[in-house]
Design an enzyme around this catalytic site. Sequence first.
Site, PDB file in Angstrom:
ATOM      1  N   GLN A 280       0.817  -1.211   0.000  1.00  0.00           N
ATOM      2  CA  GLN A 280       0.000   0.000   0.000  1.00  0.00           C
ATOM      3  C   GLN A 280       0.853   1.265   0.000  1.00  0.00           C
ATOM      4  O   GLN A 280       0.463   2.276  -0.597  1.00  0.00           O
ATOM      5  CB  GLN A 280      -0.945  -0.008   1.208  1.00  0.00           C
ATOM      6  CG  GLN A 280      -2.115  -0.966   1.057  1.00  0.00           C
ATOM      7  CD  GLN A 280      -3.133  -0.816   2.169  1.00  0.00           C
ATOM      8  OE1 GLN A 280      -2.805  -0.403   3.283  1.00  0.00           O
ATOM      9  NE2 GLN A 280      -4.392  -1.144   1.871  1.00  0.00           N
ATOM     10  N   GLU A 365      15.790  30.103 -16.743  1.00  0.00           N
ATOM     11  CA  GLU A 365      14.608  30.855 -17.202  1.00  0.00           C
ATOM     12  C   GLU A 365      13.697  31.247 -16.043  1.00  0.00           C
ATOM     13  O   GLU A 365      12.473  31.222 -16.148  1.00  0.00           O
ATOM     14  CB  GLU A 365      13.837  30.062 -18.273  1.00  0.00           C
ATOM     15  CG  GLU A 365      14.610  29.985 -19.580  1.00  0.00           C
ATOM     16  CD  GLU A 365      13.785  29.466 -20.729  1.00  0.00           C
ATOM     17  OE1 GLU A 365      12.601  29.826 -20.820  1.00  0.00           O
ATOM     18  OE2 GLU A 365      14.334  28.692 -21.528  1.00  0.00           O
TER      19      GLU A 365
END
Length: 386
Positions: A280, A365
């Site tokens: 899980q 950037e």
Amino acid sequence: MPDRSFLNWPFFEARHRELADALEDWADRELSGVDHGDTDRACRNLVAALGRDGWLKHTGVSTEGGVLDVRTLCLIRETLARHDGLADFAFAMQGLGTGAISLFGTEAQKAEWLSLTRSGKAISAFALTEPQSGSDVANSTMTAVRDGNDFILNGEKTWISNGGIADVYTLFARTGEAPGAKGLSAFVLPAGLPGFEVAERLQTIAPHPLATLRFSDCRIPADAMIGAPGDGFRIAMSVLDVFRSTVAAAALGFARRALDEALTRVNTRRIGGAPLFDLQMVQGHVADMALDVDAAALLVYRAAWTKDSGAPRVTREAAMAKLFATDHAQRVIDRAVQLFGGDGVRSGETVARLYREIRALRIYEGASDVQRVVIARQTLGAHLGG
């Protein structure tokens, strides 16, 4: 098998889906065995291949319709990044390097350079960053002084992608029309001019052609200026406004590849006699990765669609896409490495390569923290303006 259901989102038209299919086929054929041993040569070969097969025609405003399709740019960068990070880099720099020429250049400048860069016969670069002014572009100190029919360049640029292998550079320098941002202008210049030298080649954790450039009384003709004197900052920001969304798309491509690699791993790796996926905790990791990928994709293609729909600027949307996609791609890739265990840090493993490649996208950037400032200011401005 990479998820392609997002292509049915309303952001896209039939032509985008056709392009994505064609590029996927091309990348499967051309990018399966790219030799990265010599980075410079690999980049030259990739630019040549992308130009030969017509992909570079999408890197700017078309001469036919005068339209820059940001969704196309993002789809191409996402697909190339998923296959090969250096191929994405090669494509992206042909667009960024000539973005100012494509959007603001004279007809003579376009005629001289765009056919060469879009055919892959010339490599381009975008020279903005300086040693003391990274994100603070307004404090650039490189000068361009008028001398008759010429300008004389003095100063340094650093962290310039394609520095050292580019044939043409878009460069920003202070011409002094006003203090700060209003005193910068843009220029286009070829490599190899007297007084222009590659001062240092820069090595990074994910190898790319990068360099520091030095200009010492380098003379260029006055008609090398792009736009008007003092327009440099506006031009640079307009170009980045477009291409910032595509950086997010490249990060999304890296994240999708990491998720695909992780899904194959947890389905085939067995622990305690059962697939790793049966745990899980592992299912929780997969769920978080899938959520991060889809959320990033929604932000990327919202920004691109907004620009393509006629918005003059998408500063807020592009900043959100770039911040979320790059930061969460790093998280997706880190989880993939964890799910691979020791193999995740083995040299030659895809997830190890992605781990090195993603980090720079959170810096260039516009670094992540700068994007937060942009988003906050844009959000407050919209609130006060409303």
